[in-house]
Write a protein that holds these residues in place. Structure first.
Motif, PDB file in Angstrom:
ATOM      1  N   ALA A 168     -26.096   2.480   6.746  1.00 16.50           N
ATOM      2  CA  ALA A 168     -27.422   3.041   7.024  1.00 16.50           C
ATOM      3  C   ALA A 168     -28.098   3.533   5.752  1.00 16.50           C
ATOM      4  O   ALA A 168     -29.325   3.499   5.638  1.00 16.50           O
ATOM      5  CB  ALA A 168     -27.311   4.180   8.043  1.00 16.50           C
ATOM      6  N   SER A 169     -27.297   3.979   4.775  1.00 24.14           N
ATOM      7  CA  SER A 169     -27.920   4.440   3.530  1.00 24.14           C
ATOM      8  C   SER A 169     -27.937   3.349   2.461  1.00 24.14           C
ATOM      9  O   SER A 169     -28.159   3.625   1.277  1.00 24.14           O
ATOM     10  CB  SER A 169     -27.263   5.732   3.021  1.00 24.14           C
ATOM     11  N   GLY A 170     -27.705   2.112   2.891  1.00 23.91           N
ATOM     12  CA  GLY A 170     -27.908   0.978   1.991  1.00 23.91           C
ATOM     13  C   GLY A 170     -26.786   0.722   0.996  1.00 23.91           C
ATOM     14  O   GLY A 170     -26.943  -0.049   0.058  1.00 23.91           O
ATOM     15  N   VAL A 171     -25.642   1.366   1.198  1.00 24.33           N
ATOM     16  CA  VAL A 171     -24.491   1.111   0.315  1.00 24.33           C
ATOM     17  C   VAL A 171     -23.796  -0.160   0.795  1.00 24.33           C
ATOM     18  O   VAL A 171     -23.432  -0.259   1.962  1.00 24.33           O
ATOM     19  CB  VAL A 171     -23.496   2.299   0.363  1.00 24.33           C
ATOM     20  N   ASP A 172     -23.627  -1.158  -0.083  1.00 24.14           N
ATOM     21  CA  ASP A 172     -22.993  -2.386   0.402  1.00 24.14           C
ATOM     22  C   ASP A 172     -21.582  -2.619  -0.109  1.00 24.14           C
ATOM     23  O   ASP A 172     -20.874  -3.490   0.393  1.00 24.14           O
ATOM     24  CB  ASP A 172     -23.880  -3.627   0.192  1.00 24.14           C
ATOM     25  N   ARG A 173     -21.168  -1.843  -1.094  1.00 25.16           N
ATOM     26  CA  ARG A 173     -19.747  -1.880  -1.412  1.00 25.16           C
ATOM     27  C   ARG A 173     -19.271  -0.523  -1.907  1.00 25.16           C
ATOM     28  O   ARG A 173     -20.070   0.277  -2.392  1.00 25.16           O
ATOM     29  CB  ARG A 173     -19.430  -2.994  -2.417  1.00 25.16           C
ATOM     30  N   ILE A 174     -17.972  -0.282  -1.750  1.00 26.91           N
ATOM     31  CA  ILE A 174     -17.436   1.034  -2.085  1.00 26.91           C
ATOM     32  C   ILE A 174     -15.976   0.896  -2.517  1.00 26.91           C
ATOM     33  O   ILE A 174     -15.236   0.068  -1.965  1.00 26.91           O
ATOM     34  CB  ILE A 174     -17.586   2.012  -0.886  1.00 26.91           C
TER      35      ILE A 174
END
Lengths: 223, 223
Positions: B26-32
């Motif tokens: 939802a906050s646009g983070v696509d990798r972690i």
């Protein structure tokens, strides 16, 4: 009370022991062996002895456990004798259900006040308890100094309400909002009751069961 | 899906991962990275890698996790793609709250029907869902073959209702009754959501915190 660190898994079993001992008491059983207790709770006797050994020596070799004495010890470990007080914040369906049907007293907690924002709810009584305006939350909490807040507000308001409660000195939050509260570590104990997590765990175990049954069926067909 | 036995603790963390990955999405983070995921969830990176290793290889050395892909994998592990259906039995406050506010769909479960005994509730609609007479429970369950029953009936009726549901082929019970259901082992998956256990655990941790603070205070006074 001198304390050693006890694993969360053990803590989570204590309420189940309490429940079982209440049942045994109600059916007139006054002592029980770890073997029989284990059988009734689907635990091994050594698991049970190990759990209780975290807190001292409760049983007696050859006698087993005295049901009332063990029940009293567990209740004490769980803080049920500390006269904790609670306020309930948010009288929607869940909050309403808790006030009406959940026996806080039975678990050693006194529900002293409840709050909502809805004008048609404020001032009414539910289960003999008057519902106060949320505007007075800070003032009432300052005065009553409850140990616990039962948080049943809508999601969007969860963190604001928690902040107010913590600033007013509430030390424990029982969180029904399904929001992971953004709270500085070490200030307040938060106990989350996430309905979603429970349903998802059910989904996992159900999937596992279905896969096992299908694997078995395939095997018996010789696939 | 080939399955290995995974510990209950790991299973219980999966929904928390799912929730966190939804937030990241939802906050646009696509990798972690496992390090960052760990920091955000108060888990160690190795704990996270170990949890996921139970189900295969999800991450990539030096890249971390693709948020959407990992979310999809976890959803699958939790059975969210299996189109489970559910009936809700007992539309008191809790049942009502679940129909109104709990997003079964979001967790991959379709709520198909709800039942109650109260004449003033039967035939009404809650959140667009018609409430049926409990008398028709067996017939409707026979026809709709739901995977899951959400059990929200009063305590005294819990075991009777569970029996009817199991006889009709329901394989999973989400149990809100606070009654330990008396069900033959291996027939039905029961997921209990015991409010009391959660409150008692809060009482334990709160007591522990209070004792620690008092011990610290006593020490600083030189007692």
């Amino acid at each position: 009370m001198k304390r050693i660190k006890v694993s969360n898994n053990v803590i989570r079993r204590l309420p189940r022991y309490l429940q079982k001992l209440d049942e045994l008491n109600a059916s007139g059983v006054d002592r029980i062996s770890s073997g029989e207790l284990g059988r009734q709770m689907s635990l091994t006797p050594s698991q049970i002895r190990q759990d209780f050994s975290c807190f001292g020596e409760f049983g007696q070799q050859g006698y087993g456990y005295n049901v009332s004495a063990l029940r009293a010890e567990i209740a004490k470990i769980l803080g049920m004798d500390r006269n904790f007080t609670a306020v309930l914040v948010g009288v929607g369906n869940i909050g309403h259900a808790l006030i009406d049907h959940f026996s806080f007293k039975h678990y050693g907690v006194e529900l002293v006040s409840a709050f909502d924002v809805k004008k048609d709810v404020v001032g009414t009584k539910i289960g003999g308890m008057e519902i106060y305006d949320m505007e007075n939350l800070r003032a009432v909490v300052d005065e009553l100094k409850p140990d616990i807040a039962v948080l049943c507000v809508p999601r969007f308001y969860a963190n604001d309400a928690a902040k107010t409660l913590i600033e007013a000195g509430v030390r424990g939050i029982w969180n029904f909002t399904n929001v992971e509260l953004d709270i500085p570590e070490g200030t307040t104990i938060v106990e989350n009751i996430y309905f979603s997590d429970s349903l998802l765990a059910l989904g996992y175990y159900l999937s596992e069961r279905i896969d096992e049954m299908e694997a078995k069926a395939a095997k018996s067909r010789g696939v």
